[in-house]
Scaffold this motif. Structure first.
Motif, mmCIF file in Angstrom:
data_model
loop_
_atom_site.group_PDB
_atom_site.id
_atom_site.type_symbol
_atom_site.label_atom_id
_atom_site.label_comp_id
_atom_site.label_asym_id
_atom_site.label_seq_id
_atom_site.Cartn_x
_atom_site.Cartn_y
_atom_site.Cartn_z
ATOM 1 N N PHE A 165 1.022 -1.171 0.090
ATOM 2 C CA PHE A 165 0.038 -0.114 -0.158
ATOM 3 C C PHE A 165 0.886 1.092 0.130
ATOM 4 C CE2 PHE A 165 -3.506 2.902 0.408
ATOM 5 C CZ PHE A 165 -3.459 3.392 1.515
ATOM 6 N N PHE A 166 1.854 1.255 0.922
ATOM 7 C CA PHE A 166 2.753 2.385 1.068
ATOM 8 C C PHE A 166 3.435 2.609 -0.333
ATOM 9 C CE2 PHE A 166 1.783 4.232 4.872
ATOM 10 C CZ PHE A 166 1.302 3.488 5.829
ATOM 11 N N CYS A 167 3.995 1.314 -0.809
ATOM 12 C CA CYS A 167 4.581 1.711 -2.184
ATOM 13 C C CYS A 167 3.786 2.125 -3.270
ATOM 14 C CB CYS A 167 5.146 0.130 -2.440
ATOM 15 S SG CYS A 167 6.750 -0.368 -1.719
ATOM 16 N N GLN A 168 2.645 1.712 -3.180
ATOM 17 C CA GLN A 168 1.848 2.026 -4.436
ATOM 18 C C GLN A 168 1.195 3.378 -4.388
ATOM 19 O OE1 GLN A 168 -1.426 -1.324 -4.912
ATOM 20 N NE2 GLN A 168 -0.402 -1.142 -7.028
ATOM 21 N N LEU A 169 1.308 3.774 -3.085
ATOM 22 C CA LEU A 169 0.739 5.207 -2.629
ATOM 23 C C LEU A 169 1.678 6.131 -3.429
ATOM 24 C CD1 LEU A 169 -1.399 6.374 -0.823
ATOM 25 C CD2 LEU A 169 0.135 6.777 0.831
ATOM 26 N N PHE A 170 2.929 6.075 -3.449
ATOM 27 C CA PHE A 170 3.808 6.759 -3.830
ATOM 28 C C PHE A 170 4.003 6.460 -5.450
ATOM 29 C CE2 PHE A 170 4.450 9.013 -0.068
ATOM 30 C CZ PHE A 170 4.439 8.019 0.741
ATOM 31 N N THR A 171 3.794 5.298 -5.941
ATOM 32 C CA THR A 171 4.247 5.244 -7.323
ATOM 33 C C THR A 171 2.948 5.032 -8.314
ATOM 34 O OG1 THR A 171 4.113 2.685 -7.143
ATOM 35 C CG2 THR A 171 6.298 3.936 -6.648
ATOM 36 N N LEU A 172 1.899 5.118 -7.859
ATOM 37 C CA LEU A 172 0.742 4.812 -8.763
ATOM 38 C C LEU A 172 0.471 6.000 -9.318
ATOM 39 C CD1 LEU A 172 -0.941 2.254 -9.169
ATOM 40 C CD2 LEU A 172 -2.571 3.070 -7.456
ATOM 41 N N GLN A 173 -0.207 5.912 -10.629
ATOM 42 C CA GLN A 173 -0.723 7.009 -11.475
ATOM 43 C C GLN A 173 -1.852 7.741 -10.781
ATOM 44 O OE1 GLN A 173 2.303 7.461 -13.503
ATOM 45 N NE2 GLN A 173 0.806 8.166 -14.711
ATOM 46 N N GLY A 218 -5.463 8.450 -10.311
ATOM 47 C CA GLY A 218 -6.455 7.754 -11.033
ATOM 48 C C GLY A 218 -6.437 5.983 -10.941
ATOM 49 N N GLY A 219 -5.361 5.903 -10.624
ATOM 50 C CA GLY A 219 -5.163 4.267 -10.577
ATOM 51 C C GLY A 219 -5.768 3.642 -9.366
ATOM 52 N N ARG A 220 -5.941 2.111 -9.275
ATOM 53 C CA ARG A 220 -6.770 1.446 -8.201
ATOM 54 C C ARG A 220 -5.412 0.767 -7.387
ATOM 55 N NH1 ARG A 220 -12.377 0.023 -10.929
ATOM 56 N NH2 ARG A 220 -13.456 1.510 -9.752
ATOM 57 N N PHE A 221 -5.604 0.611 -6.398
ATOM 58 C CA PHE A 221 -4.696 -0.071 -5.482
ATOM 59 C C PHE A 221 -5.145 -1.666 -5.548
ATOM 60 C CE2 PHE A 221 -2.877 3.253 -3.324
ATOM 61 C CZ PHE A 221 -3.471 4.021 -3.660
ATOM 62 N N PHE A 222 -4.942 -2.388 -6.739
ATOM 63 C CA PHE A 222 -5.450 -3.411 -7.090
ATOM 64 C C PHE A 222 -4.516 -4.891 -6.459
ATOM 65 C CE2 PHE A 222 -8.997 -3.895 -9.467
ATOM 66 C CZ PHE A 222 -8.759 -3.471 -10.561
ATOM 67 N N LEU A 223 -3.234 -4.673 -6.331
ATOM 68 C CA LEU A 223 -2.323 -5.488 -5.598
ATOM 69 C C LEU A 223 -2.448 -5.499 -4.383
ATOM 70 C CD1 LEU A 223 -0.675 -7.117 -7.523
ATOM 71 C CD2 LEU A 223 1.554 -5.732 -6.888
ATOM 72 N N THR A 224 -2.619 -4.130 -3.667
ATOM 73 C CA THR A 224 -2.891 -4.535 -2.149
ATOM 74 C C THR A 224 -4.199 -5.044 -2.002
ATOM 75 O OG1 THR A 224 -1.744 -2.061 -2.250
ATOM 76 C CG2 THR A 224 -3.002 -2.551 -0.210
ATOM 77 N N GLY A 225 -5.240 -4.774 -2.488
ATOM 78 C CA GLY A 225 -6.447 -5.307 -2.281
ATOM 79 C C GLY A 225 -6.485 -6.494 -2.467
ATOM 80 N N LEU A 227 -10.993 1.958 -3.965
ATOM 81 C CA LEU A 227 -10.180 3.248 -4.038
ATOM 82 C C LEU A 227 -9.798 3.528 -5.132
ATOM 83 C CD1 LEU A 227 -10.052 5.060 -1.539
ATOM 84 C CD2 LEU A 227 -8.082 4.291 -1.322
ATOM 85 N N ARG A 228 -9.537 4.764 -5.735
ATOM 86 C CA ARG A 228 -8.917 5.425 -6.634
ATOM 87 C C ARG A 228 -7.865 6.412 -6.194
ATOM 88 N NH1 ARG A 228 -10.295 4.121 -11.850
ATOM 89 N NH2 ARG A 228 -12.457 3.625 -12.212
ATOM 90 N N LYS A 229 -6.690 6.545 -6.711
ATOM 91 C CA LYS A 229 -5.723 7.394 -6.182
ATOM 92 C C LYS A 229 -6.126 8.672 -6.654
ATOM 93 C CE LYS A 229 -0.968 8.552 -5.779
ATOM 94 N NZ LYS A 229 0.261 8.234 -6.239
ATOM 95 N N ARG A 230 -6.417 9.555 -5.546
ATOM 96 C CA ARG A 230 -6.520 11.133 -6.085
ATOM 97 C C ARG A 230 -5.081 11.776 -5.737
ATOM 98 N NH1 ARG A 230 -11.924 12.063 -3.509
ATOM 99 N NH2 ARG A 230 -11.861 9.924 -3.100
ATOM 100 N N GLU A 231 -4.880 13.019 -6.251
ATOM 101 C CA GLU A 231 -3.943 13.761 -6.177
ATOM 102 C C GLU A 231 -3.564 14.413 -4.923
ATOM 103 O OE1 GLU A 231 -0.548 14.212 -6.940
ATOM 104 O OE2 GLU A 231 -1.572 13.090 -8.447
#
Lengths: 227, 157
Positions: free
Chosen positions: B81-89, B91-98, B153-157
Motif C-alpha cells: 500500500f505504501f509503495c503504491q501510494l507513492f508510485t501509482l498514477q 486515478g489508478g486503483r490499488f489492485f495489488l494491495t487489495g 479506491l482510486r488514487k487522487r492527487e
C-alpha cells in the motif's frame, strides 16, 4: 633429561586415560517403531584395550512405569543366549559382531507392551569399569508427523507460488516489451523506406540511434497507458 | 483526503493486530481445567500445570500454517500500500494491495473454519471457545472490508 621427560609423559598419557576412562558404551537415546514391526537396538563400546575373547554384552529390559528390570540377552564366551522364558521369548535375535565391538539385537513383532527402557552393558576384560547405556523404545500405532512439518510445507508452497507468479509476470512483461520493440523497429524501417521511395533520390540510411530513441519512447508511452 | 487515508490505514493495522494477537496468545478454547490453542495444549490436572505440544494432528498444523500465511499476506499488503501510494498514477486503483488483503482474509476464514470443524479431535468436547478464536473471526470481516476498499479506491492527487 629431556628424553626421560618425554618418555615419562608418553607413558603417563598412555596409562592415565586407561585408569580414568574405562569402557564407554553407546546406544541410541530413543527409538520409535510401529506395532508389528521389527527394530534393531544398537549397542557398541569404546575401550582403550584390544577386544578380548571374553568380551560380554548383556541387555536388560525395564517396562514403562515399573522399577524392575529383567535380563533378555547375554553374550559370553563366544555364544549368544536369548530370552526363552520372558516377554521376549523367541523374539530376540543377536545381529551384532563382537569382534567389531557391536552388540546389537533385533526384536521382532513389536507390541504396545514392549514400551520401555532397554539397557546395554558391555564388558571388555580387563576393562570392566563403565556405565551401562539405555535406549528408550516407543511403539506407535502410526508414526506421528513431527510438529511443524505440515506447517512449514504449506507456508513454503504458498510463498513459493507467490514468488513464481511474480517472476512469471515480470518475465511476460519483459518478453512482450521486447516483441513490441522489435515490431516497432520493423514498422519504422518500413515507413522510412516507403517515404524515401516516394520522394526521389537517395536518402541516407536511417540513423540506428534515432530509431532506437523513437522506439523506446513508444515503449514508455505504452507502459504508462498500461498502468 | 488525509482523514480517509488515516482511516484506511487504521483499519488495516487493526486487522493486522487482531491477527497477531489471535495467532500468538494461547486461548482458542478454554475450560475450567485449562486453555489450549494452535501451538500447545495446557491443562491443570491434579498436581500441576501440564502442557502437550500440538503434535497430535495434521489439521492443527494446517491451521497454524494458514494463520501465519494470513499474517504474512496482510503485512505484505500494508507494505505494498505504501509503495503504491507513492508510485501509482493518478486515478489508478490499488489492485495489488487489495488482492493481498483479500487473500489474507480468506486464509483467516479457512483457518477458523478448519479449527471449528476439527477441534473435537484435539480438545475435549464441551470446551468453550476462547477469545483468540473470536478475534480470528472478527479479523476476517475487517480484513475483507479493508481489501475491498483498496480495490474500489482510486488514487487522487
Amino acid at each position: 633429561m629431556l628424553t626421560f621427560l618425554a618418555l615419562a609423559s608418553v607413558v603417563l598419557l598412555g596409562i592415565v586415560p586407561e585408569q580414568t576412562q574405562g569402557i564407554v558404551i553407546y546406544t541410541g537415546w530413543e527409538r520409535h517403531a510401529l506395532v508389528g514391526s521389527d527394530i534393531r537396538l544398537s549397542c557398541s563400546f569404546f575401550s582403550w584395550r584390544w577386544t578380548s575373547e571374553d568380551v560380554t554384552f548383556s541387555w536388560t529390559y525395564r517396562p514403562d512405569g515399573s522399577r524392575d528390570s529383567i535380563s533378555i540377552f547375554h553374550y559370553t564366551g563366544g555364544a549368544a543366549y536369548v530370552d526363552n522364558k520372558g516377554p521376549f521369548r523367541d523374539r530376540v535375535e543377536f545381529v551384532g559382531n563382537p569382534g567389531r565391538r557391536d552388540g546389537s539385537i533385533l526384536i521382532k513383532n513389536l507390541d504396545f507392551s514392549d514400551n520401555g527402557t532397554f539397557t546395554c552393558d558391555a564388558k571388555n576384560p580387563p576393562d570392566i569399569v563403565g556405565r551401562p547405556s539405555s535406549v528408550r523404545l516407543l511403539v506407535f500405532e502410526k508414526v506421528p508427523i513431527q510438529a511443524g512439518v505440515i506447517t512449514g510445507a504449506i507456508i513454503g508452497v504458498v510463498l513459493g507460488l507467490l514468488v513464481l507468479i511474480v517472476v512469471i509476470y515480470y518475465l511476460m512483461r519483459f518478453l512482450v516489451a521486447r516483441r513490441v520493440f522489435s515490431l516497432s523497429v520493423s514498422k519504422h524501417g518500413k515507413k522510412k523506406k516507403e517515404g524515401s521511395q516516394q520522394r526521389q533520390g537517395p536518402v541516407p540510411p536511417a540513423d540506428p540511434s534515432k530509431v532506437k530513441a523513437a522506439a523506446s519512447e513508444k515503449k514508455k508511452e505504452s507502459r504508462k497507458d498500461k498502468k | 483526503m488525509l482523514l480517509l487515508l488515516l482511516g484506511i490505514i487504521l483499519l488495516h493495522v487493526a486487522a493486522l493486530v487482531l491477527l497477531f494477537v489471535s495467532t500468538i496468545v494461547s486461548v482458542w478454547t478454554s475450560s475450567e481445567t485449562g486453555t489450549s490453542d494452535l501451538w500447545i495444549n495446557c491443562s491443570t490436572s491434579n498436581g500441576g500445570y501440564h502442557c502437550d505440544p500440538a503434535t497430535s494432528g495434521e489439521w492443527i498444523q494446517a491451521v497454524q500454517a494458514v494463520m501465519i500465511l494470513s499474517i504474512i499476506f496482510s503485512c505484505l499488503s500494508l507494505f505494498l500500500f505504501f509503495c503504491q501510494l507513492f508510485t501509482l498514477q493518478k486515478g489508478g486503483r490499488f489492485f495489488l494491495t487489495g488482492t493481498f488483503q483479500i487473500l489474507a482474509s480468506l486464509f483467516v476464514m479457512s483457518g477458523a473454519i478448519i479449527y471449528t470443524v476439527m477441534s473435537p479431535e484435539w480438545v475435549p468436547e464441551g470446551d468453550a471457545f476462547g477469545y483468540s478464536y473470536i478475534l480470528a473471526w472478527v479479523a476476517f470481516p475487517l480484513a475483507l472490508i479493508s481489501g475491498l476498499i483498496y480495490v474500489i479506491l482510486r488514487k487522487r492527487e
